[in-house]
Every structure is written in structure tokens, then in C-alpha cells.
Write an enzyme that holds these catalytic residues in place. Structure first.
Site, PDB file in Angstrom:
ATOM      1  N   ALA A  66       0.866  -1.178   0.000  1.00  0.00           N
ATOM      2  CA  ALA A  66       0.000   0.000   0.000  1.00  0.00           C
ATOM      3  C   ALA A  66       0.902   1.227   0.000  1.00  0.00           C
ATOM      4  O   ALA A  66       2.057   1.168   0.436  1.00  0.00           O
ATOM      5  CB  ALA A  66      -0.899  -0.019   1.224  1.00  0.00           C
ATOM      6  N   GLY A 111       0.350  -4.917   0.899  1.00  0.00           N
ATOM      7  CA  GLY A 111      -0.864  -4.949   0.087  1.00  0.00           C
ATOM      8  C   GLY A 111      -0.652  -5.670  -1.234  1.00  0.00           C
ATOM      9  O   GLY A 111      -1.604  -6.192  -1.817  1.00  0.00           O
ATOM     10  N   GLU A 114      -1.051  -9.231  -0.489  1.00  0.00           N
ATOM     11  CA  GLU A 114      -2.489  -9.450  -0.239  1.00  0.00           C
ATOM     12  C   GLU A 114      -3.271  -9.492  -1.557  1.00  0.00           C
ATOM     13  O   GLU A 114      -4.213 -10.265  -1.701  1.00  0.00           O
ATOM     14  CB  GLU A 114      -3.010  -8.364   0.705  1.00  0.00           C
ATOM     15  CG  GLU A 114      -2.426  -8.552   2.117  1.00  0.00           C
ATOM     16  CD  GLU A 114      -2.579  -7.330   3.011  1.00  0.00           C
ATOM     17  OE1 GLU A 114      -2.281  -6.206   2.533  1.00  0.00           O
ATOM     18  OE2 GLU A 114      -2.990  -7.483   4.157  1.00  0.00           O
ATOM     19  N   GLU A 134       4.214  -4.909   7.386  1.00  0.00           N
ATOM     20  CA  GLU A 134       3.415  -3.860   8.029  1.00  0.00           C
ATOM     21  C   GLU A 134       3.817  -3.566   9.467  1.00  0.00           C
ATOM     22  O   GLU A 134       3.832  -2.403   9.878  1.00  0.00           O
ATOM     23  CB  GLU A 134       1.920  -4.237   7.991  1.00  0.00           C
ATOM     24  CG  GLU A 134       1.282  -4.110   6.623  1.00  0.00           C
ATOM     25  CD  GLU A 134       1.388  -5.377   5.794  1.00  0.00           C
ATOM     26  OE1 GLU A 134       2.179  -6.276   6.164  1.00  0.00           O
ATOM     27  OE2 GLU A 134       0.687  -5.463   4.780  1.00  0.00           O
TER      28      GLU A 134
HETATM   29  N1  DAK Z   1       4.592   3.166  -0.880  1.00  0.00           N
HETATM   30  C1  DAK Z   1       5.006   4.322  -1.455  1.00  0.00           C
HETATM   31  N2  DAK Z   1       6.142   4.425  -2.173  1.00  0.00           N
HETATM   32  C2  DAK Z   1       6.898   3.329  -2.305  1.00  0.00           C
HETATM   33  C3  DAK Z   1       6.531   2.081  -1.728  1.00  0.00           C
HETATM   34  C4  DAK Z   1       5.300   2.017  -0.993  1.00  0.00           C
HETATM   35  N3  DAK Z   1       4.845   0.894  -0.454  1.00  0.00           N
HETATM   36  N4  DAK Z   1       7.481   1.184  -2.043  1.00  0.00           N
HETATM   37  C5  DAK Z   1       8.413   1.831  -2.780  1.00  0.00           C
HETATM   38  N5  DAK Z   1       8.057   3.115  -2.938  1.00  0.00           N
HETATM   39  C6  DAK Z   1       8.792   4.165  -3.673  1.00  0.00           C
HETATM   40  C7  DAK Z   1      10.016   4.621  -2.906  1.00  0.00           C
HETATM   41  O1  DAK Z   1       9.651   5.577  -1.930  1.00  0.00           O
HETATM   42  C8  DAK Z   1      10.858   5.208  -4.026  1.00  0.00           C
HETATM   43  O2  DAK Z   1      10.347   6.483  -4.356  1.00  0.00           O
HETATM   44  P1  DAK Z   1      11.362   7.703  -4.689  1.00  0.00           P
HETATM   45  O3  DAK Z   1      12.250   7.823  -3.503  1.00  0.00           O
HETATM   46  O4  DAK Z   1      12.103   7.231  -5.938  1.00  0.00           O
HETATM   47  O5  DAK Z   1      10.448   8.865  -4.917  1.00  0.00           O
HETATM   48  C9  DAK Z   1      10.545   4.282  -5.203  1.00  0.00           C
HETATM   49  O6  DAK Z   1       9.308   3.614  -4.885  1.00  0.00           O
HETATM   50  C10 DAK Z   1      11.608   3.202  -5.406  1.00  0.00           C
HETATM   51  O7  DAK Z   1      11.807   2.552  -4.172  1.00  0.00           O
HETATM   52  P2  DAK Z   1      13.254   2.395  -3.482  1.00  0.00           P
HETATM   53  O8  DAK Z   1      14.171   3.499  -3.906  1.00  0.00           O
HETATM   54  O9  DAK Z   1      13.016   2.206  -2.026  1.00  0.00           O
HETATM   55  O10 DAK Z   1      13.744   1.051  -4.172  1.00  0.00           O
HETATM   56  P3  DAK Z   1      14.723  -0.055  -3.527  1.00  0.00           P
HETATM   57  O11 DAK Z   1      15.031  -1.007  -4.628  1.00  0.00           O
HETATM   58  O12 DAK Z   1      15.855   0.587  -2.782  1.00  0.00           O
HETATM   59  O13 DAK Z   1      13.806  -0.805  -2.446  1.00  0.00           O
HETATM   60  C11 DAK Z   1      11.783  -1.875  -1.636  1.00  0.00           C
HETATM   61  C12 DAK Z   1      12.659  -1.513  -2.869  1.00  0.00           C
HETATM   62  C13 DAK Z   1      10.490  -2.494  -2.136  1.00  0.00           C
HETATM   63  C14 DAK Z   1      12.537  -2.895  -0.756  1.00  0.00           C
HETATM   64  C15 DAK Z   1      11.517  -0.597  -0.802  1.00  0.00           C
HETATM   65  O14 DAK Z   1      10.994   0.409  -1.696  1.00  0.00           O
HETATM   66  C16 DAK Z   1      10.541  -0.804   0.281  1.00  0.00           C
HETATM   67  O15 DAK Z   1      10.862  -1.334   1.346  1.00  0.00           O
HETATM   68  N6  DAK Z   1       9.285  -0.339   0.041  1.00  0.00           N
HETATM   69  C17 DAK Z   1       8.241  -0.393   1.054  1.00  0.00           C
HETATM   70  C18 DAK Z   1       7.751  -1.800   1.150  1.00  0.00           C
HETATM   71  C19 DAK Z   1       6.725  -1.904   2.206  1.00  0.00           C
HETATM   72  O16 DAK Z   1       6.937  -1.679   3.395  1.00  0.00           O
HETATM   73  N7  DAK Z   1       5.559  -2.279   1.743  1.00  0.00           N
HETATM   74  C20 DAK Z   1       4.435  -2.510   2.586  1.00  0.00           C
HETATM   75  C21 DAK Z   1       3.661  -1.278   2.640  1.00  0.00           C
HETATM   76  S1  DAK Z   1       2.528  -1.401   3.939  1.00  0.00           S
HETATM   77  C22 DAK Z   1      -4.212  -1.017   6.218  1.00  0.00           C
HETATM   78  C23 DAK Z   1      -4.323  -0.973   4.869  1.00  0.00           C
HETATM   79  C24 DAK Z   1      -3.325  -1.463   4.095  1.00  0.00           C
HETATM   80  C25 DAK Z   1      -2.213  -1.963   4.659  1.00  0.00           C
HETATM   81  C26 DAK Z   1      -2.093  -1.966   6.013  1.00  0.00           C
HETATM   82  C27 DAK Z   1      -3.070  -1.512   6.785  1.00  0.00           C
HETATM   83  N8  DAK Z   1      -5.242  -0.469   7.006  1.00  0.00           N
HETATM   84  C28 DAK Z   1      -5.776   0.773   6.602  1.00  0.00           C
HETATM   85  C29 DAK Z   1      -5.544  -1.070   8.276  1.00  0.00           C
HETATM   86  C30 DAK Z   1      -1.127  -2.361   3.844  1.00  0.00           C
HETATM   87  C31 DAK Z   1       0.066  -1.981   4.183  1.00  0.00           C
HETATM   88  C32 DAK Z   1       1.186  -2.116   3.313  1.00  0.00           C
HETATM   89  O17 DAK Z   1       1.130  -2.647   2.242  1.00  0.00           O
END
Ligand code: DAK
Length: 260
Positions: A66, A111, A114, A134
Site C-alpha cells: 500500500a 498490500g 495481499e 506492516e
Molecule cells: N509506498 C510508497 N512508495 C513506495 C513504496 C510504498 N509501499 N514502495 C516503494 N516506494 C517508492 C520509494 O519511496 C521510491 O520512491 P522515490 O524515492 O524514488 O520517490 C521508489 O518507490 C523506489 O523505491 P526504493 O528506492 O526504495 O527502491 P529499492 O530497490 O531501494 O527498495 C523496496 C525496494 C520495495 C525494498 C523498498 O521500496 C521498500 O521497502 N518499500 C516499502 C515496502 C513496504 O513496506 N511495503 C508494505 C507497505 S505497507 C491497512 C491498509 C493497508 C495496509 C495496512 C493496513 N489499514 C488501513 C488497516 C497495507 C500496508 C502495506 O502494504
């Protein structure tokens, strides 16, 4: 409707590909993407599309979760609404009367994982990584990850993945049953297409009944699940497809199913 973050490709053989495309954020799911997915799935003509493939744009990510830059601004009420948006859209995917295959090409996190789990099954490229990160962001999985991951890989494995927030590689995802197959990135779409084409050769209504039985029986007791299957089996005998499938077998020819 014109989509900002979805690419859709309707192939004339009955296969449709829906690609999440937000390259600047590794295809992260913001509320617009979620609304577009909901709209697309809600309006999909499942008489014409007989297999749906869901994938992410580019080789680096299926969906990296997400959109954190949007979620950072949410409070409890908006968090609940955001969660419902994804949960409802993903449930629509899960209950479509046609098979849905996720082609997972790279990061498949939060997400994204998911979304892949709402599909009927998943094929992954060897560079794919799966995880539910998360709790490292101070939240729980929000698009039914706690429910579907535990169903797919068992509670112990799901708890370990969620509590540690550690991503696993494609071969480990294969070992624990999160994906059905792993292949090289350049082979992924071909492999998914081959499976989709095999599905197309079979009777659509029988597949729809089988999918519903598998989905619904999981939460039923054995007697109710068996009765659900008995009813579905009976309904198949009211279809032209059953007549055609059995006649073709006895006449030693390929069946041609019309989905009626
Ligand atoms: N959201 C927003 N931007 C993201 C992103 C994300 N999930 N993942 C990557 N990006 C963006 C980065 O910020 C970066 O943007 P710029 O800096 O270039 O502007 C660009 O994509 C490239 O990413 P990186 O530079 O970080 O690339 P790397 O190869 O170094 O790393 C990575 C790739 C996938 C390991 C890293 O980007 C990363 O850790 N991303 C976050 C992954 C993550 O934590 N995903 C889970 C998100 S939480 C809920 C509803 C939904 C959910 C939970 C609760 N409720 C309302 C109860 C769901 C939650 C999630 O999914």
C-alpha cells in the site's frame, strides 16, 4: 473508464491481463489504484473474459505494498476506510466466477502480497520477494493478509512472516505453498499464458462451480462442504457443457464448450 494506474489488455481468446502500473512507487497501491481495481473487476464481463491475469508493470515489482506516502496522513477513521477499500476490491477478485492468476514479477509486499493472495494461485519469477512488512511500519496487514496468508501457508508460517516482517525469496515461497511455480523472469508470462490456455479448454461453468466450492467450503464443516459440492455437481447436469463434455469423450473428440 480511463484508468490512471491500470493497464488492461483483452485478448480475443478470452484471456485478460490487468497490470498495476505506478512505476514511480514500484506499483504501490494508493486509493485511486484501489478504486480503479474495484471498478475494473466490478465491470469485467466474465462471459468474454474466461481467465484474468494480474501482474505489475516492469521487472522490479509486482506491487510493493500500500502507498506509504498516502497512509502516513491517515487517522483511525480514514485508516479503516482505506482498509475497507482494498478489502472489498480484493474480495471481488477472489469471488469472480473465473480463474484469476497472479504473475508475480519482483517485490510482492504488504498490500501487494495481499492482492496476489486474493488471486486463485500465483506463479513467480525467480527475482520475486514476498513479505508482510506492516508491523515494521506500526500497522497490521490491512487488506485481509492475516486471514489469507494463514489460510495458504498455515498459522505458524504466517505468524513468523508477519511478526518478523522479513521478506522471503521465490524458492521459499514455493516451498511453503505461497506460489505454485517459479521461473525465470522472461519466462513468467509465457508460463502463466500456457496455464491460462489449458484452463480455456475446459468447461467455464464447471470451473466457476469448482472455484466457488473450494472458496466456500474452507469455512464450512465437512457435511456442509460436501453438500455444497453435491449441489454444484447436480447443477452441472443442467448445462450444455456437461452434455458436450461427456459426448465428446464417448465420440473420441475434443470437447467444444460454450459456457451454457
Ligand atoms: N509506498 C510508497 N512508495 C513506495 C513504496 C510504498 N509501499 N514502495 C516503494 N516506494 C517508492 C520509494 O519511496 C521510491 O520512491 P522515490 O524515492 O524514488 O520517490 C521508489 O518507490 C523506489 O523505491 P526504493 O528506492 O526504495 O527502491 P529499492 O530497490 O531501494 O527498495 C523496496 C525496494 C520495495 C525494498 C523498498 O521500496 C521498500 O521497502 N518499500 C516499502 C515496502 C513496504 O513496506 N511495503 C508494505 C507497505 S505497507 C491497512 C491498509 C493497508 C495496509 C495496512 C493496513 N489499514 C488501513 C488497516 C497495507 C500496508 C502495506 O502494504
Amino acid at each position: 473508464m480511463e484508468y490512471k494506474f491500470l493497464k488492461t489488455e483483452f485478448k480475443d481468446n478470452g484471456i485478460t491481463i490487468m497490470t498495476v502500473s505506478a512505476p514511480k512507487s514500484l506499483n504501490a497501491l494508493n486509493s485511486t489504484v484501489l478504486k480503479e481495481i474495484d471498478h475494473f473487476v466490478s465491470n469485467l464481463d466474465t462471459k468474454k473474459t474466461r481467465v484474468l491475469i494480474i501482474t505489475g508493470d516492469g521487472e522490479k515489482a509486482f506491487v510493493a505494498g500500500a502507498d506509504i506516502s498516502e497512509m502516513v496522513h491517515l487517522y483511525e477513521k480514514e485508516g479503516y476506510e482505506f482498509s475497507k477499500l482494498g478489502a472489498i476490491a480484493f474480495r471481488k477478485i477472489e469471488t469472480l466466477p473465473i480463474p484469476v492468476i497472479a504473475a508475480v514479477n519482483g517485490f510482492c509486499l504488504g498490500g501487494g502480497c495481499e492482492l496476489a493472495m486474493a488471486c486463485d494461485f500465483r506463479y513467480a519469477s525467480s527475482n520475486a520477494k514476498f513479505g508482510q512488512p506492516e508491523v515494521g511500519l506500526g500497522i497490521t496487514p490491512g487488506f485481509s493478509g492475516t486471514y489469507r496468508l494463514a489460510k495458504l501457508v498455515g498459522q505458524g508460517m504466517a505468524k513468523e512472516m508477519i511478526f518478523t516482517s522479513k521478506a522471503i525469496k521465490a524458492d521459499e515461497a514455493l516451498r511453503i505453498g505461497l506460489v505454485n511455480a517459479v521461473c525465470e523472469p522472461e519466462e513468467l508470462m509465457n508460463k502463466v499464458m500456457m496455464t491460462a490456455k489449458r484452463i480455456l479448454a475446459n468447461a467455464p461453468l464447471a470451473i466457476a462451480h469448482a472455484k466457488r466450492c473450494i472458496n466456500e467450503s474452507y469455512d464450512l464443516c465437512a457435511d456442509d462442504a460436501i453438500e455444497l459440492e453435491n449441489v454444484a455437481f447436480g447443477k452441472c447436469f443442467a448445462t450444455d457443457d456437461q452434455k458436450e463434455g461427456m459426448a465428446a469423450f464417448l465420440e473420441k473428440r475434443e470437447a467444444v464448450f460454450g459456457g451454457k
